[in-house]
Design an enzyme around this catalytic site. Sequence first.
Site, short mmCIF file in Angstrom:
data_model
loop_
_atom_site.label_atom_id
_atom_site.label_comp_id
_atom_site.label_asym_id
_atom_site.label_seq_id
_atom_site.Cartn_x
_atom_site.Cartn_y
_atom_site.Cartn_z
N HIS A 32 -12.72 -1.28 -41.16
CA HIS A 32 -11.27 -1.04 -41.18
C HIS A 32 -11.06 0.47 -41.28
CE1 HIS A 32 -11.96 -0.48 -45.45
NE2 HIS A 32 -12.48 -1.69 -45.52
N SER A 49 -9.88 -3.31 -47.52
CA SER A 49 -11.17 -3.92 -47.84
C SER A 49 -11.51 -4.94 -46.77
CB SER A 49 -11.08 -4.61 -49.20
OG SER A 49 -12.16 -5.49 -49.37
N HIS A 73 -13.13 2.56 -43.78
CA HIS A 73 -14.47 2.95 -43.31
C HIS A 73 -14.36 4.11 -42.31
CE1 HIS A 73 -15.36 -1.48 -44.14
NE2 HIS A 73 -16.26 -0.86 -44.89
#
Length: 281
Positions: free
Chosen positions: A33, A186, A36
């Site tokens: 996502h 997350s 990252h």
Amino acid sequence: MIHYTQDSIRDTLSVKPSKTQSVGFVPTMGALHRGHLSLVEKALSENTVVVVSIFVNPTQFDNAGDLNKYPRTLEDDATLLQTVSKKILIYAPSAEDLYGNKVISKKYRFGGLEHAMEGKYRNGHFDGVGTVLNLLFRAIKPNKAYFGEKDFQQLQIVKKLVSIEKLPVQIVGCPILRAPNGLAMSSRNQRLTKTQFEGAAEIYNILKQAKEDFKTLSIAKVKALAEARFSRHDFLALEYFEIANAADLKTAQRKRKGNNYRAFVAAYAGEIRLIDNVSLN
Ligand code: AMP
């Protein structure tokens, strides 16, 4: 291109090594996502080569259900990374490639950092994290490795790990990226229903309120107010709300001048475990 073995990624990294080559490394468990990607972008801005590993590490899970249901979206992850830069190297090993035939954790002592919060509630978690990162660092040999403050305790433990294992890598901490409603991004958010996703925004609201309360109230009072607000929530089940010293992660009882404090939360939305934290001062 996805490299599935250490040999393959090592060969590619050693094709044109030069004195000026700097390898940036972003270890992930995939289902990527924007959180990252923010680490990947920072790595790209500071290095000549960037490696992203995608590996759901079995030894850091103490709950088989959580491990089995962890989202695995390798093809989509690779496509997403290509949109950021065609230069990114992906290392997506099997457990055997990374661990050999014994997929087990080494036992670590991280100077007490491992006992608090995540360590207390997830048995063996940081031994698993330390083991896999030690293996990854030895396979990739990065100059710099990037970690999110989303997992603040992990970030502190990784710094300790590189000193224990004497690894020549610089650890870079990166800020938490949030969804527009404030929920920390997350991979696990993919598993939330719409109602859970919306309701889970309360985690960050409570953390922001704690930061405000921290200016005037005692630590015990800030914690009690936050816990009370969780207990009034429709479905979030609080596992812990902790206020700790940012440096050693020891539970803070009293505010002391010159110390940095953070508030940490773990809470369940249904069976999905969510964590978050903020700096308080
Ligand atoms: P994971 O795939 O969950 O193991 O995360 C890989 C790395 O991305 C870790 O260093 C995380 O702390 C970081 N990360 C995960 N979510 C976020 C986020 N919302 N903001 C910043 N970094 C994140």
